[in-house]
Design a protein around this motif. Structure first.
Motif, mmCIF file in Angstrom:
data_model
loop_
_atom_site.group_PDB
_atom_site.id
_atom_site.type_symbol
_atom_site.label_atom_id
_atom_site.label_comp_id
_atom_site.label_asym_id
_atom_site.label_seq_id
_atom_site.Cartn_x
_atom_site.Cartn_y
_atom_site.Cartn_z
ATOM 1 N N UNK A 513 0.844 -1.210 0.000
ATOM 2 C CA UNK A 513 0.000 0.000 0.000
ATOM 3 C C UNK A 513 0.877 1.257 0.000
ATOM 4 N N UNK A 514 1.976 1.217 0.711
ATOM 5 C CA UNK A 514 2.890 2.387 0.676
ATOM 6 C C UNK A 514 3.380 2.635 -0.740
ATOM 7 N N UNK A 515 3.668 1.544 -1.449
ATOM 8 C CA UNK A 515 4.134 1.712 -2.828
ATOM 9 C C UNK A 515 3.032 2.267 -3.718
ATOM 10 N N UNK A 516 1.780 1.885 -3.429
ATOM 11 C CA UNK A 516 0.665 2.443 -4.207
ATOM 12 C C UNK A 516 0.590 3.948 -3.940
ATOM 13 N N UNK A 517 0.795 4.327 -2.685
ATOM 14 C CA UNK A 517 0.793 5.758 -2.327
ATOM 15 C C UNK A 517 1.844 6.512 -3.139
ATOM 16 N N UNK A 518 3.004 5.877 -3.290
ATOM 17 C CA UNK A 518 4.101 6.536 -4.023
ATOM 18 C C UNK A 518 3.694 6.850 -5.464
ATOM 19 N N UNK A 519 2.994 5.875 -6.097
ATOM 20 C CA UNK A 519 2.605 6.157 -7.488
ATOM 21 C C UNK A 519 1.411 7.107 -7.543
ATOM 22 N N UNK A 520 0.545 6.988 -6.531
ATOM 23 C CA UNK A 520 -0.610 7.903 -6.491
ATOM 24 C C UNK A 520 -0.120 9.348 -6.393
ATOM 25 N N UNK A 521 0.904 9.532 -5.579
ATOM 26 C CA UNK A 521 1.453 10.884 -5.393
ATOM 27 C C UNK A 521 2.008 11.450 -6.691
ATOM 28 N N UNK A 522 2.303 10.566 -7.643
ATOM 29 C CA UNK A 522 2.834 11.039 -8.931
ATOM 30 C C UNK A 522 1.765 11.037 -10.028
ATOM 31 N N UNK A 523 0.517 10.919 -9.596
ATOM 32 C CA UNK A 523 -0.595 11.081 -10.542
ATOM 33 C C UNK A 523 -1.148 9.790 -11.115
ATOM 34 N N UNK A 524 -0.635 8.643 -10.684
ATOM 35 C CA UNK A 524 -1.085 7.380 -11.294
ATOM 36 C C UNK A 524 -2.558 7.134 -11.043
ATOM 37 N N UNK A 525 -3.190 6.443 -12.006
ATOM 38 C CA UNK A 525 -4.559 5.954 -11.800
ATOM 39 C C UNK A 525 -4.400 4.607 -11.119
ATOM 40 N N UNK A 526 -4.870 4.496 -9.875
ATOM 41 C CA UNK A 526 -4.578 3.299 -9.077
ATOM 42 C C UNK A 526 -5.737 2.309 -9.088
ATOM 43 N N UNK A 527 -5.445 1.139 -9.580
ATOM 44 C CA UNK A 527 -6.447 0.064 -9.613
ATOM 45 C C UNK A 527 -5.945 -1.025 -8.669
ATOM 46 N N UNK A 528 -6.798 -1.388 -7.724
ATOM 47 C CA UNK A 528 -6.364 -2.358 -6.712
ATOM 48 C C UNK A 528 -7.165 -3.639 -6.871
ATOM 49 N N UNK A 529 -6.472 -4.764 -6.825
ATOM 50 C CA UNK A 529 -7.163 -6.057 -6.730
ATOM 51 C C UNK A 529 -6.717 -6.650 -5.402
ATOM 52 N N UNK A 530 -7.680 -6.844 -4.515
ATOM 53 C CA UNK A 530 -7.306 -7.277 -3.166
ATOM 54 C C UNK A 530 -8.394 -8.171 -2.565
ATOM 55 N N UNK A 531 -7.997 -8.934 -1.557
ATOM 56 C CA UNK A 531 -8.990 -9.735 -0.833
ATOM 57 C C UNK A 531 -9.494 -8.979 0.405
ATOM 58 N N UNK A 532 -9.171 -7.677 0.467
ATOM 59 C CA UNK A 532 -9.674 -6.835 1.561
ATOM 60 C C UNK A 532 -10.225 -5.552 0.958
ATOM 61 N N UNK A 533 -11.019 -4.864 1.731
ATOM 62 C CA UNK A 533 -11.523 -3.594 1.224
ATOM 63 C C UNK A 533 -10.437 -2.542 1.429
ATOM 64 N N UNK A 534 -9.926 -2.028 0.344
ATOM 65 C CA UNK A 534 -8.909 -0.970 0.443
ATOM 66 C C UNK A 534 -9.487 0.253 -0.261
ATOM 67 N N UNK A 535 -9.697 1.308 0.467
ATOM 68 C CA UNK A 535 -10.379 2.463 -0.126
ATOM 69 C C UNK A 535 -9.393 3.607 -0.394
ATOM 70 N N UNK A 536 -9.883 4.585 -1.136
ATOM 71 C CA UNK A 536 -9.062 5.781 -1.375
ATOM 72 C C UNK A 536 -8.361 5.755 -2.717
ATOM 73 N N UNK A 537 -8.688 4.785 -3.538
ATOM 74 C CA UNK A 537 -8.020 4.715 -4.850
ATOM 75 C C UNK A 537 -9.068 4.732 -5.960
#
Ligand code: G6P
Length: 587
Positions: A513-537
């Protein structure tokens, strides 16, 4: 890679040859051709492009009243796809089609040029044709036997001679079968080509020369060989799209059924599987998606059974120095069982006295026949060039092997067995969420770079997700270990760059998730596939939580369907992506 059909019988062979080529198109489709023979007259028609282009050309010409013919669909090796380089090739009295690569073609060509032979193409096939013609003095079997002694490399040939009404076939390191109809004989690079006409066939072994008249006579070095007649289990209608727009989609949708079939023998019965803990080291060797399935296997076996596993690309393994200083098992994974590099890797291990186990789909394929032991996946025919259901089943078998190894290493978790029974249903539920995948596809299909990230098992899964996407949609895509992205490739991430993150491994979830934050901070469109509810993307696909052994099986279909939908939105030729071939029978 490349496909061959041959026919001798009572019918004009046009339909049989064209139909056969269409069934083999997955082996290569950049050019094709047919040759018909009536007495001493020979007619060759060749075309670039798909089989439909050849069909048009054939239909527009007046054809010989032939009862014998050969046909070929090509995946170019020597020489660009062009009419001149397309098969059949003709030199002197010999006309033939060829699968494989003649490795000493340039040497032989030089000699033949000095002898006055004129070549019309850039192909190694025309050279082989000239070598056979050189030795032909009326005895075809003799000429073929002399020629194959000079040819280095791999070949499957279907041949006829101007002054003979017989058809000939011979092969080495590239498969070829003979099919038996009612007073009709077929030659094909695999049974799919002729399954509409017969399911009775024999496999030709290395350098056996097959002479086809009314009957079939097979000899090896001049001595008669008796061939076993086999019955193919694939049915003609398994090639039907069953109403789906593409084979790729049909094959993804078949996953629950083929999983059920493949897993069933092992439910409550793991004794049927080998115990990997009897070995000190496992080498998994394969190509393409099969190798990526191996990456999942490696992670599961190492993590759960504390056993050393390496995954190697077969084209490297066959040539590199491999140290066999522990009790080692080499696992070969191959859908087709005919991938040239995987075959060579298997033979290398066997030569070194190492045990081999094949995970394979095609019964009767070279890897199935030559490996020490086999586990068959029950994918049935897979027609789309990009593998989906076969990859899924390779992963499923490796997961079972890892589970069994974990039990032998002391794991005490019987719930996993109960979970196995639920897998087909869970996969079906994932497949039913088509709208979610389409929505993601719509958000990303116009981009030219897409990244996948994950750690450990999620990284292993993401590699195939990325491969599938680039194979069918032609979008540049890379999979990165989530922690590694920032060591360079993050420079390619900017506003709107899609980054698909797979986050199912709880132990390492926060780190990814920290790594997702890193790309989000650079404007990435974040698509998550997870077995948990992860919000904010931007997008989340939530899959059911499963034991670590089988978690990938509910993530893989999401990635396959995203790739499919993206390719469809981009108008790509989904079942036959450019430049690819399904069965890579050359190096
Ligand atoms: C080709 C196919 C891939 C496949 C690979 C290995 O590259 O396009 O889909 O994964 O070959 O094939 P195999 O038959 O050995 O699994």
């Amino acid at each position: 890679m490349c496909g061959i059909v041959g026919y001798k019988g009572k019918q004009q062979p046009k339909e049989i040859l064209i139909e056969g080529l269409k069934n083999l198109e997955y082996r290569g489709y950049d050019s094709s051709g047919i040759a018909l023979k009536d007495g001493n007259e020979i007619q060759v028609i060749r075309s670039v492009g798909k089989i439909s282009c050849l069909e048009e050309k054939v239909n527009s010409e007046k054809l010989l009243d032939a009862r014998m013919g050969i046909a070929h669909t090509r995946w170019a090796t020597h020489g660009v796809p062009s009419v001149e380089n397309a098969h059949p090739h003709r030199v002197g009295k010999v006309t033939l089609v060829h699968n494989g690569i003649i490795e000493n073609a340039s040497e032989l060509k030089e000699k033949l040029l000095k002898e006055g032979v004129v070549f019309n193409s850039e192909t190694d096939t025309e050279v082989a044709c000239a070598v056979i013609n050189k030795y032909y003095e009326g005895d075809a079997v003799k000429a073929i036997n002399k020629a194959i002694k000079e040819l280095k490399g791999s070949y499957a040939f279907c041949i006829f001679f101007e002054d003979s009404d017989k058809l000939y076939a011979v092969r080495k390191d590239s498969p070829l079968i003979v099919g038996y109809g009612d007073d009709e004989i077929y030659v094909a690079s695999d049974i799919a080509a002729i399954i509409n006409y017969t399911n009775q066939y024999s496999l030709l072994e290395e350098n056996e020369v097959c002479e086809i008249d009314k009957d079939v006579k097979v000899t090896l070095n001049g001595k008669k060989v008796k061939k076993e007649i086999l019955t193919a289990t694939i049915s003609a209608d398994s090639k039907d799209k069953c109403g789906y727009e593409h084979y790729m989609l049909k094959e993804i949708m078949e996953e629950p059924v083929v999983l059920e079939k493949t897993l069933k023998p092992y439910v409550d019965n793991l004794d049927k599987l080998p115990d990997l803990t009897e070995y000190e080291e496992i080498h998994i060797v394969a190509c393409g998606s099969a190798m990526y399935a191996g990456m999942i296997g490696k992670t599961l076996i190492e993590e759960n059974a504390n056993l050393r596993v390496t995954v190697e690309v077969a084209s490297e393994y066959r040539y590199k120095k491999v140290i066999y200083d522990r009790k080692t098992l080499v696992i070969l994974i191959s859908q087709s069982g005919e991938t040239a590099d995987t075959i060579a890797a298997m033979r290398k291990a066997k030569m070194a006295g190492i045990e081999t186990l094949a995970i394979v789909n095609v019964v009767g394929s070279t890897i199935a026949r030559e490996s020490g032991s086999q586990i068959f996946i029950e994918a049935g025919p897979e027609i789309a060039v990009a593998t989906t259901k076969a990859y899924m089943l390779q992963v499923a078998i490796l997961s079972l092997l890892a589970y069994k190894a974990a039990l032998s290493s002391g794991l005490d978790d019987k719930n996993v067995m109960a979970e196995i029974k639920k897998i087909p249903r869970m996969v079906r539920e994932i497949l039913d969420r088509r709208d979610d995948y389409l929505e993601i596809a719509k958000a990303i299909y116009k981009r030219e770079d897409i990244f996948f990230i994950g750690r450990k098992i999620d990284y292993a899964v993401s590699m195939e997700g990325s491969l599938k996407l680039k194979e069918v949609s032609y979008i540049h895509s890379e999979a990165y270990q989530a922690g590694e992205l920032k060591h360079g490739t993050i420079s390619l991430v900017d506003d709107g760059t899609p980054v698909i993150s797979i986050i199912t491994d709880k132990d390492i979830r926060e780190k990814t998730i920290s790594n997702v934050q890193e790309v989000k901070a650079r404007g990435a469109k974040c698509i998550i596939i997870s077995n948990e509810e992860i919000t904010g993307y931007d997008h989340l696909i939530q899959v059911p939580e499963m034991s670590n052994f089988f978690q990938p099986l509910v993530v893989v279909p999401c990635l396959q369907l995203i790739a499919y939908e993206v390719a469809k939105l981009r108008g790509c030729d989904i079942d036959k992506p450019k430049n690819l071939a399904k069965s890579v029978t050359v190096e």
